[in-house]
Design a protein around this motif. Structure first.
Motif, PDB file in Angstrom:
ATOM      1  N   GLN A 151       0.807  -1.217   0.000  1.00 30.19           N
ATOM      2  CA  GLN A 151       0.000   0.000   0.000  1.00 30.19           C
ATOM      3  C   GLN A 151       0.843   1.272   0.000  1.00 30.19           C
ATOM      4  N   ARG A 183      -0.899 -10.638   3.927  1.00 33.22           N
ATOM      5  CA  ARG A 183      -1.609  -9.850   2.918  1.00 33.22           C
ATOM      6  C   ARG A 183      -3.111 -10.061   3.078  1.00 33.22           C
ATOM      7  N   PHE A 184      -3.851  -8.959   3.109  1.00 24.96           N
ATOM      8  CA  PHE A 184      -5.284  -9.018   3.311  1.00 24.96           C
ATOM      9  C   PHE A 184      -5.996  -8.178   2.254  1.00 24.96           C
ATOM     10  N   VAL A 228      -9.792  -6.233   1.212  1.00 23.21           N
ATOM     11  CA  VAL A 228     -11.114  -5.744   1.594  1.00 23.21           C
ATOM     12  C   VAL A 228     -12.021  -5.853   0.379  1.00 23.21           C
ATOM     13  N   GLU A 240      -8.631  -0.493   7.081  1.00 21.54           N
ATOM     14  CA  GLU A 240      -7.176  -0.629   7.129  1.00 21.54           C
ATOM     15  C   GLU A 240      -6.620  -0.061   8.431  1.00 21.54           C
ATOM     16  N   SER A 299      -5.032  -3.199  10.333  1.00 21.75           N
ATOM     17  CA  SER A 299      -3.689  -3.457   9.825  1.00 21.75           C
ATOM     18  C   SER A 299      -2.633  -3.359  10.919  1.00 21.75           C
ATOM     19  N   GLU A 323       2.279  -5.640   7.117  1.00 20.19           N
ATOM     20  CA  GLU A 323       1.205  -6.236   6.318  1.00 20.19           C
ATOM     21  C   GLU A 323       0.921  -5.405   5.075  1.00 20.19           C
ATOM     22  N   SER A 324       0.276  -6.028   4.111  1.00 23.88           N
ATOM     23  CA  SER A 324      -0.192  -5.350   2.910  1.00 23.88           C
ATOM     24  C   SER A 324      -1.708  -5.495   2.829  1.00 23.88           C
ATOM     25  N   TRP A 325      -2.394  -4.375   2.565  1.00 25.76           N
ATOM     26  CA  TRP A 325      -3.850  -4.370   2.452  1.00 25.76           C
ATOM     27  C   TRP A 325      -4.256  -3.826   1.087  1.00 25.76           C
ATOM     28  N   ASP A 326      -5.164  -4.538   0.417  1.00 26.01           N
ATOM     29  CA  ASP A 326      -5.647  -4.171  -0.911  1.00 26.01           C
ATOM     30  C   ASP A 326      -7.170  -4.080  -0.886  1.00 26.01           C
ATOM     31  N   TYR A 358      -3.535 -14.378  -0.524  1.00 30.14           N
ATOM     32  CA  TYR A 358      -4.048 -13.624   0.625  1.00 30.14           C
ATOM     33  C   TYR A 358      -4.199 -14.504   1.862  1.00 30.14           C
TER      34      TYR A 358
END
Length: 264
Positions: free
Chosen positions: A6, A24-25, A27, A49, A53, A57-60, A78
């Motif tokens: 992100q 990695r998550f 939404v 997030e 978070s 971590e990485s959130w998409d 994920y």
């Protein structure tokens, strides 16, 4: 494989590139956001997030209501997904909702973590064989106390403080019935299925652990503008909420993070 996080940093998934994979998550955004929510909070993705978070971590975000879905290869990258609320009906057969149900069946098969919130709770319950529809008691908007079942307390983090928790609600639909394989772990005096778990990888919450007072008051104004509630009811809701106290946001945050990160 290398992918961009992100904040623009490069991350590796650990498949032979010498880098350690960060969690990695994704939404699954099911709502159309107002300009106010976008400007103040960075949209509902920004709300989730910030709530969920942790470092590394990485959130998409996938705007599934606009038919933006991860493909079969992507979903296996994920560690978990969060399904947001929506103005749409979980019992609808709109194309994107049917595609979302198909995705949830795949995530269930792969045992990938899924946390469903409000509409997300309902559509997750439907994907597992449950029934959803209009709540017989009508709209539930405001602060509600969730009572946890005795069996659930051993499965929740910090269970000594989770006998009951207050949460913000904003829904007119609910889960009407769940199959026996799904465990109901929370209810209220308004809604029987406020929270459920299925195995170790799927959990639904009817209320909004991510909402603060400002977001709810904004939503009441939007519902009024759209003609979904009347002026008198809106005034009544604002007055009641000012006297109701605050939701247990930190406790809900710990519970949701604990589930998604495998700490339950």
């Amino acid at each position: 494989m290398i992918y961009e996080g992100q904040n623009g940093e490069l991350r590796g998934n650990g498949n032979g590139n010498g880098k350690v994979k960060g969690k990695r998550f994704g939404v699954l955004l099911c709502a159309e956001e107002s300009g106010y929510i976008k400007e103040k909070y960075g949209g509902y993705f920004g709300v989730f997030e910030r709530m969920l978070s942790e470092e590394g971590e990485s959130w998409d975000v996938f705007r599934v209501a606009r038919n933006e879905f991860p493909n079969d290869e992507e979903i296996q990258e994920y560690d978990g997904f969060v399904i947001t609320g929506s103005c749409s009906d979980a019992h609808s057969n709109e194309l994107w909702i049917c595609k979302l149900l198909s995705l949830l069946h795949k995530l269930d098969f792969l045992k990938i973590k899924v946390l469903g919130i409000c509409f997300g709770h309902q559509i997750l319950g439907r994907s597992l064989g449950g029934q959803t529809g209009r709540a017989k008691s009508g709209w539930d908007i405001g602060l509600r106390t969730i009572n946890f079942s005795l069996s659930s307390k051993e499965d929740l983090p910090n269970r000594q403080i989770f006998t009951m928790l207050n949460i913000i609600e904003c829904h007119q639909d609910e889960i009407l019935e769940l199959p026996e394989k799904v465990e109901v772990i929370g209810g209220s005096n308004k809604t029987a299925v406020e929270m459920f778990r299925y195995g170790d990888h799927m959990m639904g919450i009817q209320g909004h652990p991510e909402y603060n007072t400002d977001i709810l008051l904004h939503l009441i104004d939007r519902l009024l503008q759209k003609g979904l509630i009347g002026v008198n009811y809106a005034d009544e809701l604002r007055a009641k909420f000012k006297e109701a106290g605050e939701p247990d946001m930190e406790a809900w945050r710990k519970l949701c993070v604990g589930f998604l990160k495998g700490r339950l």
